[in-house]
Each structure stands twice: as C-alpha cells, then as structure tokens.
Design a protein around this motif. Structure first.
Motif, short mmCIF file in Angstrom:
data_model
loop_
_atom_site.label_atom_id
_atom_site.label_comp_id
_atom_site.label_asym_id
_atom_site.label_seq_id
_atom_site.Cartn_x
_atom_site.Cartn_y
_atom_site.Cartn_z
N ASN A 127 3.46 10.79 7.45
CA ASN A 127 4.69 10.76 7.84
C ASN A 127 5.17 9.50 7.07
N ARG A 128 6.68 9.54 6.93
CA ARG A 128 7.53 8.38 6.03
C ARG A 128 7.13 7.14 6.18
N THR A 129 6.70 6.66 7.53
CA THR A 129 6.20 5.22 7.50
C THR A 129 4.75 4.90 7.73
N ALA A 130 4.07 5.96 7.53
CA ALA A 130 2.50 6.11 7.43
C ALA A 130 2.06 5.19 8.90
N GLY A 131 2.87 5.85 9.68
CA GLY A 131 2.28 5.45 11.29
C GLY A 131 3.08 4.05 11.73
N LEU A 132 3.94 3.38 11.12
CA LEU A 132 4.22 2.16 11.47
C LEU A 132 5.49 2.51 12.67
N ALA A 133 6.31 3.57 12.48
CA ALA A 133 7.33 3.81 13.26
C ALA A 133 6.85 4.31 14.70
N THR A 134 5.63 4.72 14.83
CA THR A 134 5.16 5.24 15.99
C THR A 134 4.13 4.33 16.53
N VAL A 139 0.11 -2.30 9.35
CA VAL A 139 0.86 -2.35 7.89
C VAL A 139 0.60 -1.12 7.23
N ALA A 140 1.30 -0.79 6.25
CA ALA A 140 1.15 0.10 5.59
C ALA A 140 1.46 -0.07 3.91
N VAL A 141 0.91 0.88 3.26
CA VAL A 141 1.19 0.83 1.83
C VAL A 141 2.31 2.13 1.65
N LEU A 142 3.28 2.22 1.13
CA LEU A 142 4.14 3.19 0.86
C LEU A 142 4.67 3.54 -0.49
N THR A 196 6.97 12.44 2.25
CA THR A 196 5.93 11.15 1.62
C THR A 196 6.14 11.26 0.35
N GLY A 197 6.31 12.20 -0.48
CA GLY A 197 5.93 12.28 -2.03
C GLY A 197 7.16 11.40 -2.67
N THR A 198 6.64 11.24 -3.86
CA THR A 198 7.77 10.60 -4.74
C THR A 198 8.45 11.42 -5.71
N ALA A 199 7.90 12.77 -6.15
CA ALA A 199 8.48 13.40 -6.89
C ALA A 199 9.70 14.32 -6.21
N SER A 200 10.44 14.71 -7.22
CA SER A 200 11.64 15.69 -6.78
C SER A 200 11.98 16.40 -8.18
N VAL A 201 12.85 17.49 -8.08
CA VAL A 201 13.37 17.95 -9.24
C VAL A 201 14.41 17.03 -10.13
N TYR A 262 4.99 -0.11 -2.29
CA TYR A 262 5.59 -1.01 -1.36
C TYR A 262 4.47 -1.34 -0.26
N LEU A 263 4.75 -2.61 0.06
CA LEU A 263 3.71 -2.99 1.32
C LEU A 263 4.87 -3.10 2.45
#
Length: 287
Positions: A127-134, A139-142, A196-201, A262-263
C-alpha cells in the motif's frame, strides 16, 4: 467533546465491515448497542459520520477524516501497550518493492550489531504508506510521497531507472536503452502498480507513450507478468537489486529521470527505537 476509544473502534469496524450487523459481530456486541455507540459519537462530534442512505454503509467525508485519525490513535495506543508489556517488541520496517537495494543488508547487519536487544522486523506492505497509515509498521522506506498529514518523509537519495524486460526480449541483451526504444519494439503493455510504483506513462513524451498499460497489485505480480512475456516495466534500481528473477532482465534506462527514495515515519512515533533507527539509516546511506 468526550470521545472514547470504543467510539473510534466502532467507527473503524463499520468502515471495514460495511454494515452494522457485520461490524457488531466483529466487535462481539449487539447491533442495537453498536448503533447507539455510533449515534453517540456523531452527537459528540456534531457531524454525520456515516451515510445510512443505502444498505451498504459508507463514511461521509467527515467520517473518513475521523477514521484516519482514529486509526492512528488506536495504532499508537496498541504500540504503547505493546511496549509496556514487552520492551523487546520488534521495530517494524515497512517497504513496498524494495528497502535500500544494495544497502539493505549492511543496514540490517549494522543495526543488529549496535542494537542486539532491539529486534528489527522487515515487513512488505503493498500500500502507499507501506503499513504506516494502518499502524502495521513503525518506519518505512518509500519511493513515492504519501498524501497523508500523519506521515513525515525525508529524501534519502536517488536511484537510476531500469527497464524490466522478458529475458527473450530483443532489448534484453543491451547495456542500456532509451525510453523510446521500449515503445518502438514488440507491442507489449507497460506493467504498472498504481498504489506503490514509481513508473507511469508520463515518463514518455505524448507521442512516444506506451499504447497500452496493465495494472498489477505488487512486485511479485509485476515480475511474473514480465517474465512470461505479458508486459514490460520500468522501475527503480533498488527493485532490480532486491528482486532477481530468472525470466527478467533489468537494463538501465539512459534518459529516464531518477527515482527518489524516502524515509518515512509517523508524526507521532509508535516505537521507542524509532529515532535511533532513523539515525542508523542516515548513517548507512551517507557512509
């Protein structure tokens, strides 16, 4: 305003279950009792939190806002109680597609040596926050910045982009490729994981964009789809360093913008060793 934890738990259960009946069963209480608890909460905050106009209940915008804060409060309380019961509760490090690439193992080893009594648990959360929001991680690396005021982020470094190609793709043996090369060859869709991905068109100019895209839910689905020839992908170098796959070749993309790592952590720490771990990450990255 006298809002109690039982009110927040009731709102969370209704949001997750979708009906008062299912939420009441989850909380081991009667349906009338849960309805009274919800009505009491709405009276105390002064706004309607749940839209009851259909069979399936939905939160109002105010309810969604309170739910987000309520989940953080409940997660913080859970962490505080866990710390009280056992100081040795693991610090949970969340990630989505990769942690720190080649620097992951040095980080984990240095933490273990420096903090032998503070275990670290590395947890993938798709998920977008790697579990932080829930509240599932501390801590998370994003590789994207979440739009959540409860989460603080800092940029650590940037990573080059790589193309992920089936190993029999005509470009798979290249030392590097350009974005235009990826859309000029076989007509494969671009595999994306939107959450969660960094790519887009948008990496491509409009005239050179992939004609098709396909969504996946996590890095495993991404890799498997590419390996079987169903798509190609563009990711950060850390993903390639962390996820080797026998059917996928990673080729540097010469003209793609770098991705930022990001940390992230909650605005209100949920583990007593959070600050020490943040410092350890910065030391490994800068060293």
């Amino acid at each position: 305003m006298d809002v109690e934890l039982r009110h927040l738990k009731a709102l969370a259960a209704i949001a997750e279950a979708g009906t008062v009946t299912a939420a009441a069963a989850r909380l081991h209480m009667t349906q009338p009792a849960l309805s009274r608890t919800l009505a009491q909460l709405e009276t105390r905050v002064g706004v309607r939190l749940v839209d009851r106009s259909s069979r399936h209940l939905a939160l109002t915008p105010a309810g969604t806002t309170l739910l987000g804060h309520g989940q953080a409060i409940l997660a913080h309380l859970d962490a505080a109680l866990a710390d009280t019961r056992a100081v040795s509760r693991p610090l949970r490090l969340g990630y989505t597609c990769a942690v720190l690439g080649q620097q992951t193992v040095p980080l984990l080893r240095s933490w273990r040596r420096a903090h032998p009594h503070a275990p670290l648990e590395v947890v993938r959360q798709d998920n977008r926050t790697a579990g932080l929001a829930t509240g599932d991680t501390d801590v998370a690396v994003l590789r994207t910045v979440p739009d959540d005021p409860r989460i603080r982020t800092e940029a650590l470094y940037t990573e080059d982009r790589v193309a992920a190609l089936p190993d029999d793709h005509p470009l798979a043996d290249r030392d590097r490729v350009r974005l235009a090369d990826l859309t000029a060859g076989p007509d494969l869709p671009l595999a994306l994981w939107p959450d969660t991905g960094t790519a887009s068109v948008d990496l491509w100019p409009p005239a050179r964009r992939p004609a098709r895209t396909v969504d996946v839910r996590n890095v495993d689905e991404w890799l498997n789809l590419i390996a079987t020839g169903g798509a190609f992908g563009v990711g950060a170098a850390g993903t390639a360093e962390s996820h080797g796959h026998p059917g996928v070749r990673f080729v540097p993309v010469a003209d793609a913008p770098a991705a930022t790592v990001y940390l992230a952590r909650p605005a209100h720490p949920t583990h007593p060793h959070t600050d020490a771990f943040l410092a350890a990450v910065r030391d490994v990255v800068s060293g």
